[in-house]
Design a protein around this motif. Sequence first.
Motif, short mmCIF file in Angstrom:
data_model
loop_
_atom_site.label_atom_id
_atom_site.label_comp_id
_atom_site.label_asym_id
_atom_site.label_seq_id
_atom_site.Cartn_x
_atom_site.Cartn_y
_atom_site.Cartn_z
N ILE A 1 61.02 -20.67 -44.06
CA ILE A 1 60.26 -19.46 -44.38
C ILE A 1 59.63 -18.99 -43.09
O ILE A 1 58.83 -19.72 -42.48
CB ILE A 1 59.17 -19.71 -45.44
N LEU A 2 59.97 -17.79 -42.66
CA LEU A 2 59.48 -17.25 -41.40
C LEU A 2 58.66 -15.99 -41.65
O LEU A 2 59.05 -15.12 -42.43
CB LEU A 2 60.65 -16.89 -40.48
N ALA A 3 57.51 -15.92 -41.00
CA ALA A 3 56.72 -14.68 -40.98
C ALA A 3 56.88 -14.07 -39.61
O ALA A 3 56.65 -14.73 -38.60
CB ALA A 3 55.25 -14.99 -41.26
N ILE A 4 57.29 -12.80 -39.57
CA ILE A 4 57.57 -12.18 -38.27
C ILE A 4 56.79 -10.88 -38.12
O ILE A 4 56.52 -10.18 -39.09
CB ILE A 4 59.07 -11.92 -38.06
N ALA A 5 56.46 -10.59 -36.87
CA ALA A 5 55.78 -9.34 -36.54
C ALA A 5 56.83 -8.28 -36.27
O ALA A 5 57.19 -8.01 -35.12
CB ALA A 5 54.87 -9.54 -35.33
N GLY A 6 57.34 -7.70 -37.34
CA GLY A 6 58.36 -6.68 -37.19
C GLY A 6 58.90 -6.27 -38.55
O GLY A 6 58.72 -6.98 -39.54
N PRO A 7 59.57 -5.12 -38.63
CA PRO A 7 60.11 -4.63 -39.90
C PRO A 7 61.35 -5.41 -40.32
O PRO A 7 62.16 -5.81 -39.48
CB PRO A 7 60.46 -3.17 -39.59
N ILE A 8 61.49 -5.65 -41.63
CA ILE A 8 62.63 -6.39 -42.16
C ILE A 8 63.47 -5.41 -42.96
O ILE A 8 63.18 -5.11 -44.12
CB ILE A 8 62.15 -7.55 -43.05
N GLU A 9 64.51 -4.88 -42.34
CA GLU A 9 65.30 -3.82 -42.96
C GLU A 9 66.77 -4.19 -43.12
O GLU A 9 67.44 -3.67 -44.02
CB GLU A 9 65.16 -2.54 -42.14
N THR A 10 67.28 -5.06 -42.26
CA THR A 10 68.68 -5.50 -42.35
C THR A 10 68.71 -6.99 -42.04
O THR A 10 67.67 -7.64 -41.95
CB THR A 10 69.56 -4.75 -41.33
#
Length: 338
Positions: A68-77
């Motif tokens: 499970i990763l939390a990232i600083a960025g949009p998840i669109e693809t």
Amino acid sequence: MLKQNDTLSFPILIGDIGGTNARFCILLDANAEPVHLTSVKTADFENIDDAIQSVILDKTSIQPVSTILAIAGPIETDEIPLTNCHWVVRPKTMLADLGLKDVIVINDFEAQALAIASLGDDNRKTIGPQNPDMMASRVVLGPGTGLGVAGLVYARNMWFPVPGEGGHVDIGPRSPRDYQVFPHLETIEGRIAGEQILCGRGLVNLYRAVCAADGVSPAFSDPADVTATGLSGENPQAKETLSLFSTYLGRLAGDLALIFMARGGVYLAGGISQKIIPALELPEFRAAFEDKAPHRALMRSIPTHVVTHPQAALAGLSTYARTPGDFGLTLDGRRWQT
């Protein structure tokens, strides 16, 4: 495809991926404390897969089944770029190359929201009245590199994290001093948003505006210097900058509390909040937070806290991994499995 609230398979690799630092740990099972807590600089690795292989998989015999990763960025693809670094998260590649069977990617401030669902007194500093916790909606703001905002809504006996871009709402002048300072603030296309003031570079922007209003030359260009000299009181413009920063943070925090009816509290995360606790404990922050006529009585009843947990996002993700059924976390388009 598993339903979003089905139990996850352990061991689980937990990751909080920011623009500068990436933090990892492993959960062996639902009752275990995290192990192999590791932090790396994103600049030191070509991609996230190399970082995980080098600092986690090559250092332990434990083979994570899920991540499970939390990232600083949009998840669109399934090609997920980070906003402030060169890494691109590719879940399908991770499944193929890292021996994983389940990859979940969420927004970094969703992880902060998950964390505040169960943050105890030992991991927070209360600012203002010591009001008891309520099982009610909450808000988290994170002045750091930028200004992150998320809500946490309680309904149907579950917590629903609500990510957004609340750090980019407008902030305007109100007091006579505001009207002296605001004309000197650097804008984005003519607009002053929260992130133009309430983050690291925003702190410097505000400091320079205070100096311009006072007709003095700025002595500092680093947020840490503004903070240090403001807290010590040795530089009057830096000291006022922290006072105004606290005021504007209080106003925005109060606005968001009203929007979410956050009777469960407002939490200040991010690196800056912890560093300026002495300034936030002065009257300005709570005064601005509560000054929401005709709802002053309501605002006085809402607690405010600074998150002091050193790895709050990892803690939030770990809580979700242990009890996913407690959270209404939408995984559509954000979960990849073999």
